[in-house]
Structure formats: structure tokens, C-alpha cells
Scaffold this motif. Structure first.
Motif, PDB file in Angstrom:
ATOM      1  N   ILE A  60       0.848  -1.193   0.000  1.00  0.00           N
ATOM      2  CA  ILE A  60       0.000   0.000   0.000  1.00  0.00           C
ATOM      3  C   ILE A  60       0.885   1.245   0.000  1.00  0.00           C
ATOM      4  CG2 ILE A  60      -1.742   1.350   1.232  1.00  0.00           C
ATOM      5  CD1 ILE A  60      -2.803  -1.210   2.449  1.00  0.00           C
ATOM      6  N   GLU A  61       0.639   2.122  -0.966  1.00  0.00           N
ATOM      7  CA  GLU A  61       1.292   3.433  -1.005  1.00  0.00           C
ATOM      8  C   GLU A  61       0.473   4.351  -0.098  1.00  0.00           C
ATOM      9  OE1 GLU A  61       2.919   6.022  -4.660  1.00  0.00           O
ATOM     10  OE2 GLU A  61       0.736   5.993  -4.483  1.00  0.00           O
ATOM     11  N   ALA A  62       1.049   4.704   1.054  1.00  0.00           N
ATOM     12  CA  ALA A  62       0.256   5.315   2.117  1.00  0.00           C
ATOM     13  C   ALA A  62       0.113   6.818   1.994  1.00  0.00           C
ATOM     14  CB  ALA A  62       0.871   4.982   3.474  1.00  0.00           C
ATOM     15  N   THR A  63       1.153   7.507   1.510  1.00  0.00           N
ATOM     16  CA  THR A  63       1.141   8.961   1.523  1.00  0.00           C
ATOM     17  C   THR A  63       2.293   9.484   0.681  1.00  0.00           C
ATOM     18  OG1 THR A  63       1.025  10.894   2.991  1.00  0.00           O
ATOM     19  CG2 THR A  63       2.596   9.152   3.599  1.00  0.00           C
ATOM     20  N   ALA A  64       2.474  10.794   0.680  1.00  0.00           N
ATOM     21  CA  ALA A  64       3.581  11.427  -0.041  1.00  0.00           C
ATOM     22  C   ALA A  64       4.176  12.517   0.826  1.00  0.00           C
ATOM     23  CB  ALA A  64       3.110  12.010  -1.364  1.00  0.00           C
ATOM     24  N   PHE A  65       5.500  12.541   0.891  1.00  0.00           N
ATOM     25  CA  PHE A  65       6.209  13.596   1.600  1.00  0.00           C
ATOM     26  C   PHE A  65       6.627  14.645   0.573  1.00  0.00           C
ATOM     27  CE2 PHE A  65       6.166  10.200   4.574  1.00  0.00           C
ATOM     28  CZ  PHE A  65       6.195  10.796   5.824  1.00  0.00           C
ATOM     29  N   VAL A  66       5.691  15.530   0.288  1.00  0.00           N
ATOM     30  CA  VAL A  66       5.872  16.590  -0.702  1.00  0.00           C
ATOM     31  C   VAL A  66       5.421  17.902  -0.073  1.00  0.00           C
ATOM     32  CG1 VAL A  66       5.623  15.058  -2.704  1.00  0.00           C
ATOM     33  CG2 VAL A  66       3.585  16.064  -1.672  1.00  0.00           C
ATOM     34  N   SER A  67       5.554  18.980  -0.826  1.00  0.00           N
ATOM     35  CA  SER A  67       5.174  20.286  -0.292  1.00  0.00           C
ATOM     36  C   SER A  67       3.684  20.332   0.028  1.00  0.00           C
ATOM     37  CB  SER A  67       5.504  21.385  -1.305  1.00  0.00           C
ATOM     38  OG  SER A  67       4.869  22.600  -0.943  1.00  0.00           O
ATOM     39  N   PRO A  68       3.316  20.656   1.267  1.00  0.00           N
ATOM     40  CA  PRO A  68       1.888  20.760   1.604  1.00  0.00           C
ATOM     41  C   PRO A  68       1.207  21.921   0.898  1.00  0.00           C
ATOM     42  CG  PRO A  68       3.241  21.480   3.445  1.00  0.00           C
ATOM     43  CD  PRO A  68       4.176  20.874   2.441  1.00  0.00           C
ATOM     44  N   ARG A  69       1.975  22.905   0.470  1.00  0.00           N
ATOM     45  CA  ARG A  69       1.392  24.006  -0.311  1.00  0.00           C
ATOM     46  C   ARG A  69       1.016  23.532  -1.709  1.00  0.00           C
ATOM     47  NH1 ARG A  69       5.737  26.125   2.152  1.00  0.00           N
ATOM     48  NH2 ARG A  69       6.971  26.019   0.247  1.00  0.00           N
ATOM     49  N   ALA A  70       1.866  22.686  -2.280  1.00  0.00           N
ATOM     50  CA  ALA A  70       1.603  22.188  -3.631  1.00  0.00           C
ATOM     51  C   ALA A  70       0.541  21.094  -3.632  1.00  0.00           C
ATOM     52  CB  ALA A  70       2.895  21.671  -4.258  1.00  0.00           C
ATOM     53  N   VAL A  71       0.562  20.233  -2.622  1.00  0.00           N
ATOM     54  CA  VAL A  71      -0.382  19.112  -2.549  1.00  0.00           C
ATOM     55  C   VAL A  71      -0.974  19.092  -1.140  1.00  0.00           C
ATOM     56  CG1 VAL A  71      -0.754  16.664  -3.025  1.00  0.00           C
ATOM     57  CG2 VAL A  71       1.157  17.860  -4.121  1.00  0.00           C
ATOM     58  N   PRO A  72      -1.977  19.936  -0.866  1.00  0.00           N
ATOM     59  CA  PRO A  72      -2.542  20.027   0.488  1.00  0.00           C
ATOM     60  C   PRO A  72      -3.085  18.709   1.025  1.00  0.00           C
ATOM     61  CG  PRO A  72      -3.280  21.863  -0.877  1.00  0.00           C
ATOM     62  CD  PRO A  72      -2.583  20.907  -1.794  1.00  0.00           C
ATOM     63  N   ALA A  73      -3.554  17.844   0.143  1.00  0.00           N
ATOM     64  CA  ALA A  73      -4.149  16.587   0.585  1.00  0.00           C
ATOM     65  C   ALA A  73      -3.137  15.660   1.243  1.00  0.00           C
ATOM     66  CB  ALA A  73      -4.813  15.868  -0.587  1.00  0.00           C
ATOM     67  N   MET A  74      -1.839  15.915   1.041  1.00  0.00           N
ATOM     68  CA  MET A  74      -0.801  15.080   1.632  1.00  0.00           C
ATOM     69  C   MET A  74      -0.102  15.772   2.797  1.00  0.00           C
ATOM     70  SD  MET A  74      -0.794  12.158  -0.093  1.00  0.00           S
ATOM     71  CE  MET A  74      -2.609  12.283  -0.159  1.00  0.00           C
ATOM     72  N   ALA A  75      -0.678  16.824   3.323  1.00  0.00           N
ATOM     73  CA  ALA A  75      -0.033  17.599   4.390  1.00  0.00           C
ATOM     74  C   ALA A  75       0.132  16.813   5.685  1.00  0.00           C
ATOM     75  CB  ALA A  75      -0.817  18.880   4.658  1.00  0.00           C
ATOM     76  N   ASP A  76      -0.639  15.752   5.871  1.00  0.00           N
ATOM     77  CA  ASP A  76      -0.588  14.984   7.116  1.00  0.00           C
ATOM     78  C   ASP A  76       0.265  13.721   6.979  1.00  0.00           C
ATOM     79  OD1 ASP A  76      -2.235  13.567   5.431  1.00  0.00           O
ATOM     80  OD2 ASP A  76      -3.821  13.225   6.914  1.00  0.00           O
ATOM     81  N   ALA A  77       1.276  13.748   6.111  1.00  0.00           N
ATOM     82  CA  ALA A  77       2.088  12.549   5.868  1.00  0.00           C
ATOM     83  C   ALA A  77       2.701  12.004   7.148  1.00  0.00           C
ATOM     84  CB  ALA A  77       3.180  12.856   4.841  1.00  0.00           C
ATOM     85  N   ALA A  78       3.227  12.880   8.014  1.00  0.00           N
ATOM     86  CA  ALA A  78       3.847  12.415   9.253  1.00  0.00           C
ATOM     87  C   ALA A  78       2.820  11.767  10.173  1.00  0.00           C
ATOM     88  CB  ALA A  78       4.538  13.583   9.958  1.00  0.00           C
ATOM     89  N   GLU A  79       1.615  12.317  10.215  1.00  0.00           N
ATOM     90  CA  GLU A  79       0.561  11.736  11.045  1.00  0.00           C
ATOM     91  C   GLU A  79       0.148  10.358  10.523  1.00  0.00           C
ATOM     92  OE1 GLU A  79       0.629  14.835   9.967  1.00  0.00           O
ATOM     93  OE2 GLU A  79       0.746  15.988  11.844  1.00  0.00           O
TER      94      GLU A  79
END
Length: 307
Positions: free
Chosen positions: A47-66
Motif C-alpha cells: 500500500i502506497e500510504a502517503t507522499a512527503f511533498v510540499s503541503p502548499r503544492a499538494v494540500p491533501a498530503m499535508a498529514d504525511a507524518a501523522e
């Protein structure tokens, strides 16, 4: 007419939590955790769980650490978890959060590379060395995903030599495996086989996967072509969710339930329970708040129409 030759098994990676949600209005971490639980219940192995990318560019992935924290609390066993990154810094964040399988994206097309990563293809490719150093330094494995492997929304058709060149250089710089991405869903079976053969010739025995979008209705046909060409690692997204925020016109991935349906009927092992995927798709629909692209989800399995 000769019969199709099927592999014994195909390894499906569920990309709904990342690719499936990245263009959606952000949903809560709690909602994502419910979706992750439903996907675990399908039996899918990766399972690809998340992305560690800019939260400004991709807000939907802002909670990657959580999300990483939630996965860390699930305990041993279960699927192999991975995270996508677009830079060495993203790789550092992902590994520090506990991920050991990292996907790094390089766009074979110059136009998409500059839109997606704010740098050209050559610079993004050379960064594989630094990303590999970060990932291998914690005992992890690095997969390089070559986006716009067939076509680009800005540059048009991608010359096969560009994709092959990125693949060859990525292997030289430390990639442990490769995946070719049909980012905007424009390729077709004949082109799929030709490019897979060309990249396979320079992959130095590394595993080669494929990632198809269904924008023009060719997704499952392309997956079939890839399997017939020897690929046994395929990406899919629950309900057909997905798209690229930096590729105009890109729509959803091939639906996990449709890929499982195809492979099940051919006697190919996936380890994935179709009814459980349909249950996860229903949850995904409720979480994103709109109908899904998957025809199979709308129609239901052969013996259980969903109405």
C-alpha cells in the motif's frame, strides 16, 4: 489464435491513499486511517500510504507524518507500506518518519518535470544518487517511478529514448526497481509492450512495474498488455480514484477491483479479496463525497449486483 499466457501471480500495489486522494479536497487523517484499515482488510500486499511533498503544492498530503504515525501503531505484519517523494529532502522526511520503501518520481518529459518538480529531467534524474544514499542509509529500498513515460500534457509524446535513458541512469545511480507511469492515460497496449521491452533491456535485472491511468478507457487493456509482456507488479487505486495535480487532463487510475476481477478470472493469484475491495471502494466514495470512476463498483461483482 494462440491462448494468452498468464503468470502464476501478480503483485498489486494499492495507491488509493496517495495517488487516489492527492487531487481530492483534503479529508481528515482519521478518515484516511479508516480507509487504510479497509484496504488492509483486502489482503493487498503493498500500500502506497502517503507522499512527503510540499503541503502548499499538494494540500491533501499535508498529514504525511501523522499517517506514518498511525501506520507505526499498527504493529508488525500486514502490507508493505511505501511513501512517495519528489526530492532528497522528502526522502529524509519519509525515512525519519519510519518508511523503508520509498518511491522517487522522475518525469521523463521536460515540461512535466518542470511543472511537477520545478527542475528539468536531467537534474531530477541525477538526484537519484542522493535519494538512494538516504534510503539505503537506513536499510531501505528505492523505487524510481518514471512519470510521463509515454506522453506529456505539455510536450506531447515522450521519445522512448528519453524514458530508456532515465531508466538506465536511475539504475546506475542506485534505484532498486523501476516503474513506468502513464501519467495522463494516453498510451495503448502496443506502445506499452514496446516501451516495457526497451526499458527491460537496460534495467539490469531490476524489477519493473507499471502504473496506468484510465483517462481514455485503455487502463485495463494496458494492464493486460503489461502482464502479457512479463510485468508482475502493477499499481491500482480503489474505486479508480486518482490523478496528477501537475498534469492537466489526468484522471483516475485503473480501479483495484477491476484489476482483481480480471486477474481472478484468469486464475492469477493476487491475494486480494474482491468483495473486501468493493467494501473499501464504498467507504472511499463516502469519504470523498462523489461517485467513483470504477465501472465494476457501479455494477457490482458478477453474482452480487450493487443496485
Amino acid at each position: 489464435m494462440s491462448a494468452l499466457s498468464w503468470p502464476r501471480a501478480v503483485d498489486i500495489r494499492e495507491v488509493g491513499p496517495r495517488d487516489g486522494l492527492q487531487i481530492e479536497t483534503p479529508i481528515s487523517t482519521e478518515a484516511k486511517s479508516r480507509l487504510l484499515d479497509a484496504l488492509i482488510a483486502t489482503g493487498v500486499g503493498r500500500i502506497e500510504a502517503t507522499a512527503f511533498v510540499s503541503p502548499r503544492a499538494v494540500p491533501a498530503m499535508a498529514d504525511a507524518a501523522e499517517i506514518a504515525g498511525y501506520i507505526g501503531g499498527l504493529g508488525p505484519g500486514g502490507p508493505e507500506w511505501s511513501a512517495l517523494v519528489a526530492s532528497p529532502n522528502g526522502a529524509r522526511r519519509a525515512t525519519e518518519a519510519g518508511f523503508r520503501t520509498i518511491e522517487y518520481v522522475v518525469s521523463a518529459a521536460e515540461g512535466h518535470s518542470r511543472a511537477n518538480a520545478r527542475r528539468g529531467t536531467e537534474q531530477a534524474t541525477e538526484a537519484v544518487a542522493e535519494v538512494a544514499e538516504v534510503v539505503h542509509g537506513v536499510g531501505g529500498r528505492l523505487e524510481v517511478i518514471i512519470a510521463t513515460a509515454w506522453d506529456c500534457p505539455f510536450d506531447g509524446p515522450t521519445e522512448p529514448a528519453r524514458t530508456v535513458g532515465v531508466a538506465r541512469r536511475a539504475i546506475e545511480l542506485g534505484a532498486d526497481q523501476l516503474c513506468l507511469g502513464d501519467t495522463i492515460g494516453t498510451t495503448s497496449p502496443a506502445r506499452v509492450v514496446a516501451l516495457l521491452d526497451a526499458v527491460g533491456a537496460v534495467a539490469d535485472g531490476r524489477p519493473l512495474g507499471a502504473h496506468f491511468h484510465n483517462t481514455r478507457g485503455m487502463g485495463i487493456a494496458n494492464a493486460l498488455a503489461a502482464v502479457q509482456a512479463g510485468v508482475t507488479q502493477l499499481d491500482a487505486s480503489v474505486g479508480g480514484l486518482g490523478g496528477c495535480p501537475f498534469a492537466p487532463g489526468a484522471s483516475g487510475n485503473i480501479a483495484t477491483e477491476e484489476l482483481v476481477y480480471l486477474l481472478d478470472d484468469a486464475g492469477v493469484e493476487t491475494g486480494v479479496d474482491l468483495e473486501a475491495v468493493l467494501h473499501a471502494a464504498a467507504l472511499a466514495r463516502d469519504l470523498v463525497g462523489h461517485p467513483l470512476e470504477s465501472d465494476l463498483f457501479r455494477a457490482g461483482g458478477r453474482n452480487r449486483p450493487r443496485g
